[in-house]
Write an enzyme that holds these catalytic residues in place. Structure first.
Site, PDB file in Angstrom:
ATOM      1  N   HIS A  57      -4.942  -7.335 -36.184  1.00 44.50           N
ATOM      2  CA  HIS A  57      -6.031  -8.314 -36.296  1.00 44.50           C
ATOM      3  C   HIS A  57      -7.075  -8.064 -35.193  1.00 44.50           C
ATOM      4  CE1 HIS A  57      -6.996 -12.408 -37.984  1.00 44.50           C
ATOM      5  NE2 HIS A  57      -7.946 -12.204 -37.076  1.00 44.50           N
ATOM      6  N   HIS A  69      -9.170  -8.225 -32.194  1.00 43.34           N
ATOM      7  CA  HIS A  69      -9.144  -9.153 -31.070  1.00 43.34           C
ATOM      8  C   HIS A  69      -9.320  -8.427 -29.750  1.00 43.34           C
ATOM      9  CE1 HIS A  69      -4.991  -7.628 -30.897  1.00 43.34           C
ATOM     10  NE2 HIS A  69      -4.958  -8.051 -29.651  1.00 43.34           N
ATOM     11  N   CYS A 117       0.693 -13.167 -39.824  1.00 45.17           N
ATOM     12  CA  CYS A 117      -0.060 -12.927 -38.601  1.00 45.17           C
ATOM     13  C   CYS A 117      -0.474 -14.286 -38.052  1.00 45.17           C
ATOM     14  CB  CYS A 117      -1.274 -12.057 -38.905  1.00 45.17           C
ATOM     15  SG  CYS A 117      -2.458 -11.970 -37.553  1.00 45.17           S
ATOM     16  N   HIS A 121      -8.175 -10.389 -41.148  1.00 43.47           N
ATOM     17  CA  HIS A 121      -7.085  -9.632 -40.538  1.00 43.47           C
ATOM     18  C   HIS A 121      -7.324  -8.121 -40.516  1.00 43.47           C
ATOM     19  CE1 HIS A 121      -2.848  -8.959 -39.425  1.00 43.47           C
ATOM     20  NE2 HIS A 121      -2.855  -7.958 -40.287  1.00 43.47           N
ATOM     21  N   ASN A 133      -7.989  -3.898 -25.903  1.00 39.14           N
ATOM     22  CA  ASN A 133      -7.163  -2.716 -26.167  1.00 39.14           C
ATOM     23  C   ASN A 133      -7.139  -2.559 -27.672  1.00 39.14           C
ATOM     24  OD1 ASN A 133      -6.446  -2.573 -23.430  1.00 39.14           O
ATOM     25  ND2 ASN A 133      -4.635  -3.848 -23.733  1.00 39.14           N
ATOM     26  N   GLN A 181      -9.232  -9.632 -25.205  1.00 40.11           N
ATOM     27  CA  GLN A 181      -8.531 -10.556 -24.314  1.00 40.11           C
ATOM     28  C   GLN A 181      -9.408 -10.932 -23.129  1.00 40.11           C
ATOM     29  OE1 GLN A 181      -4.196  -9.561 -23.722  1.00 40.11           O
ATOM     30  NE2 GLN A 181      -4.798  -7.591 -24.569  1.00 40.11           N
TER      31      GLN A 181
HETATM   32 ZN   LIG Z   1      -4.267 -11.391 -38.783  1.00 38.91          ZN
END
Ligand SMILES: [Zn+2]
Ligand SMILES: [Zn+2]
Length: 315
Positions: A139, A141, A31, A88, A128, A143
């Site tokens: 992972h 996250h 990743c 992760h 999203n 944006q």
């Molecule tokens: Zn990751």
């Protein structure tokens, strides 16, 4: 390279980014967002990562607002990935309050940078989440997009708020919030600075809004105490969503702030959560009536879902 094409029938820009088709399905054992990948610092808390497959780019030709038939222009703008944690396998609902506070700090810092960029008209902080939404990367996250124009749904919302304000000098969001608080049936949770409720008019199943109690326009206007309150309510709401059906809720989280340029005193900071799970086994697809007509069929009632979410364990 992306380009913007003018849709003369709907009067809005379409970003055409054919290179995004080449986005890889990530290998299971690697990743790029993990410390040690060589793509991110070996030691980080939260991190702003440039999108490898941007819809908007600083390298694109400049944006021109001229419209017309078969018109194209440059998709100049920015797209960043916000890494919520180096871990992760952590779900957003598992982030600590301290970690959410760091994410909010990064949102504020990047928003300030983009507001100062002369080519950016609107900054969208969003997330999203979920395979059902089409997210290829587990992972945790979100944006941040810096748009060279105000996207159409925000433009419509700004027009509504501005028109309401011109009519009676009041804020449409403050009035909705006051009515929701008074009624109470659609409130999920609240704290000193923010209220989470399912809007009367929600389009998505179990759609939720987190609205600031104080009237302010953008992330950077928040006080330290408000940012802490927001971290706490975000954490609670995400836990409740993931506990509602017993698995991580596929959703979109959209932060709504005022445009990057000009004064917008009528606007009021809020966050919309747009889940697509309409029952434990059923996904809400944006089909003919939604995608083709723009009218949403919501299979859930805000009042019932709010009552269930109030009872849902926030652990
Ligand atoms: Zn990751
Ligand atoms: Zn307001």
């Amino acid at each position: 390279m992306s380009e913007l094409r003018w849709h003369p029938l709907l009067r809005q820009w379409v970003a055409v980014a054919a290179h995004r088709q080449g986005r890889p399905q990530m290998p299971h054992d690697w990743c790029p967002f993990d410390p040690g990948s060589g793509r991110v610092p070996d030691d980080y808390d939260v991190y702003l990562y440039p999108n490898d497959f941007p819809a908007f780019s600083n390298d694109a030709p400049p944006f021109s607002p001229d419209t017309g038939l078969f018109r194209t222009t440059g998709a100049r703008g920015t797209t960043d990935v916000v890494l919520y944690s180096p871990n992760h396998n952590l779900l957003p609902s598992q982030l600590t309050l301290d970690q959410w506070r760091k994410v909010i700090g990064l949102w504020i810092r990047r928003t300030n940078e983009l507001f100062a960029n002369p080519e950016i008209q609107y900054v969208v902080v969003f997330e999203n989440t979920g395979v059902a939404i089409g997210v290829t990367m587990p992972h945790p996250h979100g944006q941040i997009y810096g748009f060279p124009f105000i996207p159409p749904l925000m433009e419509r919302e700004l027009e509504s708020a501005s028109q309401y304000h011109r009519g009676n000098g009041a804020c449409i969001y403050c009035e909705i919030l006051a009515r929701e608080v008074e009624d109470g049936s659609r409130i999920v949770s609240a704290n000193d600075s923010f209220v989470a409720f399912l809007p009367f008019f929600g389009r998505f199943p179990t759609e939720m809004q987190i609205c600031a109690r104080r009237h302010f326009q953008k992330l950077a206007d928040m006080s330290e105490a408000e940012a802490n309150s927001l971290a706490s309510l975000l954490s609670l709401v995400r836990k409740k969503y993931d506990n509602l059906y017993g698995f991580p809720m596929p959703l979109m989280m959209m932060l709504r702030q005022s445009p990057a340029k000009g004064d917008h005193p009528y606007f009021h900071f809020h966050i919309d959560f747009l889940p697509i799970q309409r029952s434990p086994k059923k996904i809400k697809y944006l089909a003919g009536i939604e995608s083709g007509c723009g009218t949403f069929l919501n299979d859930t009632r805000a009042e019932e879902q709010a009552a269930i979410l109030r009872q849902t364990d926030p652990k």
